[in-house]
Design a protein around this motif. Structure first.
Motif, PDB file in Angstrom:
ATOM      1  N   ILE A  10       0.829  -1.198   0.000  1.00  0.00           N
ATOM      2  CA  ILE A  10       0.000   0.000   0.000  1.00  0.00           C
ATOM      3  C   ILE A  10       0.867   1.252   0.000  1.00  0.00           C
ATOM      4  CG2 ILE A  10      -0.178   0.084   2.523  1.00  0.00           C
ATOM      5  CD1 ILE A  10      -2.886   1.070  -0.070  1.00  0.00           C
ATOM      6  N   GLY A  11       2.041   1.209   0.626  1.00  0.00           N
ATOM      7  CA  GLY A  11       2.933   2.357   0.649  1.00  0.00           C
ATOM      8  C   GLY A  11       3.409   2.724  -0.742  1.00  0.00           C
ATOM      9  N   MET A  12       3.778   1.702  -1.534  1.00  0.00           N
ATOM     10  CA  MET A  12       4.238   1.956  -2.898  1.00  0.00           C
ATOM     11  C   MET A  12       3.106   2.496  -3.759  1.00  0.00           C
ATOM     12  SD  MET A  12       6.216  -0.709  -5.431  1.00  0.00           S
ATOM     13  CE  MET A  12       6.854  -0.187  -7.031  1.00  0.00           C
ATOM     14  N   LEU A  13       1.901   1.979  -3.547  1.00  0.00           N
ATOM     15  CA  LEU A  13       0.748   2.462  -4.318  1.00  0.00           C
ATOM     16  C   LEU A  13       0.431   3.914  -3.978  1.00  0.00           C
ATOM     17  CD1 LEU A  13      -1.478   1.810  -6.350  1.00  0.00           C
ATOM     18  CD2 LEU A  13      -2.882   0.964  -4.450  1.00  0.00           C
ATOM     19  N   VAL A  14       0.514   4.267  -2.701  1.00  0.00           N
ATOM     20  CA  VAL A  14       0.264   5.645  -2.294  1.00  0.00           C
ATOM     21  C   VAL A  14       1.294   6.587  -2.911  1.00  0.00           C
ATOM     22  CG1 VAL A  14       0.284   7.241  -0.328  1.00  0.00           C
ATOM     23  CG2 VAL A  14      -0.954   5.087  -0.161  1.00  0.00           C
ATOM     24  N   LEU A  15       2.560   6.183  -2.936  1.00  0.00           N
ATOM     25  CA  LEU A  15       3.597   7.023  -3.552  1.00  0.00           C
ATOM     26  C   LEU A  15       3.316   7.238  -5.035  1.00  0.00           C
ATOM     27  CD1 LEU A  15       6.889   5.666  -1.910  1.00  0.00           C
ATOM     28  CD2 LEU A  15       5.804   7.893  -1.542  1.00  0.00           C
ATOM     29  N   GLY A  16       2.907   6.167  -5.715  1.00  0.00           N
ATOM     30  CA  GLY A  16       2.563   6.298  -7.124  1.00  0.00           C
ATOM     31  C   GLY A  16       1.385   7.228  -7.338  1.00  0.00           C
ATOM     32  N   ARG A  17       0.408   7.140  -6.447  1.00  0.00           N
ATOM     33  CA  ARG A  17      -0.770   7.996  -6.563  1.00  0.00           C
ATOM     34  C   ARG A  17      -0.423   9.463  -6.296  1.00  0.00           C
ATOM     35  NH1 ARG A  17      -4.958   7.319  -9.127  1.00  0.00           N
ATOM     36  NH2 ARG A  17      -6.356   8.175  -7.551  1.00  0.00           N
ATOM     37  N   ILE A  18       0.491   9.713  -5.363  1.00  0.00           N
ATOM     38  CA  ILE A  18       0.928  11.086  -5.102  1.00  0.00           C
ATOM     39  C   ILE A  18       1.571  11.674  -6.353  1.00  0.00           C
ATOM     40  CG2 ILE A  18       2.606  12.488  -3.831  1.00  0.00           C
ATOM     41  CD1 ILE A  18       2.074  10.686  -1.400  1.00  0.00           C
ATOM     42  N   ALA A  19       2.437  10.880  -7.006  1.00  0.00           N
ATOM     43  CA  ALA A  19       3.091  11.352  -8.227  1.00  0.00           C
ATOM     44  C   ALA A  19       2.075  11.589  -9.340  1.00  0.00           C
ATOM     45  CB  ALA A  19       4.151  10.343  -8.671  1.00  0.00           C
TER      46      ALA A  19
END
Length: 409
Positions: free
Chosen positions: A106-115
């Motif tokens: 979920i952390g990696m997905l959130v970072l991708g969504r922020i970008a």
């Protein structure tokens, strides 16, 4: 600050609808980034072991990043040109979609969504500035209306595409689809979109001049009133969309399979108003068109309130009225947007950025504060819709009063 008269310095020799499709496609990245993956929420959570709260963070993180970056996209384009900002924004969106597709946590997905959120707003913000770079008067209004018309397709298509991709292939295919879309759009822009801001009209990106530019826009009372008049009334429609699960599921007792009627009505109203706005360009004044838009919008909102105080709400009574509210808003907003941009010909990108920021801020306030307070009662939603539309009209009237007073000096 008084508006300056200026003429476009770059010519567009192709059909206006061709540019409208291009700029609308840029604007559609935002809705696609949100609506395509919503049908896969539960599937994503099960696959990467995320909680419902974690999945909600993928949406809230995106929206926060989107709102913050809208403040900078326009200023960057005023300093470095329209093409570089859009090309870099679309490229970053594509790369961040790759990150989302490959996410194992979920952390990696959130970072991708922020970008994704930081990059996808460049299209809609800079696109508005491009409209004013290229066209004046009714041609600019016609183009803005056509962009809104094409843009209205996105909220209808995105969840359908996302749902089918999730069902047939899996949730990662949704983000692969966004990678393909952004790559195709990047190539389209590279080949077809000229630079519309000549070097002699570019602004310094140094801190001092940049802050003075922001202050010049934010301290302009006409800008604030026009931004309020265009951004806040949208929530007279948005309040029903945000409350859709409660409105349709609880109040009307409808299954989720019938929720799409509300969205179709809203989209039809927005597209119909945009089409009419384009047809009226050059035939009546912007001020008269805005007045007609507010009249239709508020009349439908008041009928919606009065009717459902005495008659139980039904799908066939609420959807046509929401359609008319959306129609009125879509009729007036291209004209108000152009009035905002016309006040700052030297800072078109910055003005567009700040207008987009305040619009998204009002959406967030309505979503986070107003809707939870009123959604338990149908009357609360209808009253809220009337007040949101009325606040926009009051702001418009105040703007017109100030303009008449200044003209009479």
């Amino acid at each position: 600050m008084k508006p300056l008269d200026f003429k476009p310095t770059v010519e567009w020799n192709k059909p206006i609808w061709y540019l409208a499709v291009l700029l609308a496609a840029l604007s559609m990245l935002g809705p696609f980034a949100v609506d395509t993956y919503l049908p896969a929420f539960e599937g994503i959570a099960a696959d990467i072991g995320a909680s419902p709260v974690g999945m909600q963070q993928t949406l809230s993180a995106y929206l926060l990043a989107y709102s913050v970056m809208t403040l900078l996209h326009g200023a960057l384009s005023d300093s470095f040109g329209r093409r570089p900002v859009i090309l870099i924004g679309v490229a970053v969106f594509g790369l961040s979609s790759v990150v989302c597709a490959m996410a194992q946590s979920i952390g990696m997905l959130v970072l991708g969504r922020i970008a994704q959120g930081m990059s996808c707003g460049a299209g809609i913000v800079v696109g508005r500035a491009i409209v004013r770079d290229l066209f004046t008067a009714h041609n600019a209004q016609r183009l803005m209306s056509q962009i809104t018309l094409f843009f209205g397709i996105a909220p209808a298509l995105a969840p359908i595409i996302g749902g089918w991709l999730f069902a047939l292939i899996g949730w990662r295919a949704i983000f692969v689809f966004l990678v393909i879309v952004s790559a195709a759009l990047w190539l389209f822009i590279w080949l077809e979109l000229p630079e519309t801001l000549p070097c002699e009209r570019r602004q310094s990106f140094d801190f001092g001049p940049l802050m003075r530019g922001y202050w010049g826009v934010l301290s302009d009372r006409y800008f604030l009133l026009l931004t309020f008049a265009s951004g806040v009334p949208f929530n007279a429609i948005f309040i029903f969309i945000l409350a859709a699960p409660t409105l349709l599921g609880h109040h009307l007792g409808l299954p989720p399979t019938r929720f799409f009627w509300l969205f179709l009505g809203t989209i039809a109203g927005i597209m119909g108003g945009a089409w009419t706005s384009g047809r009226l360009a050059g035939r009546i004044t912007r001020e008269r068109q805005i007045r007609i838009g507010f009249t239709l919008m508020l009349a439908a909102a008041v009928v919606n309130l009065v009717l459902h105080l005495f008659v139980p709400m039904r799908l066939f009574t609420i959807v046509p009225l929401i359609l008319l509210i959306a129609y009125g808003w879509s009729l007036l907003t291209p004209c108000v947007t152009l009035l905002v941009l016309d006040r700052f010909p030297g800072r078109l990108g910055m003005a567009s950025s700040l207008q987009a920021f305040f619009s998204s801020l009002s959406n967030a306030i309505v979503a986070g504060i107003l809707v939870p307070l009123v959604m338990d009662r149908v009357s609360g939603l209808t009253i809220g819709s009337v007040l949101l539309g009325l606040s926009g009209l009051v702001s418009w009237k105040m703007y017109r009063s100030l303009m008449r007073r200044e003209a009479g000096r």
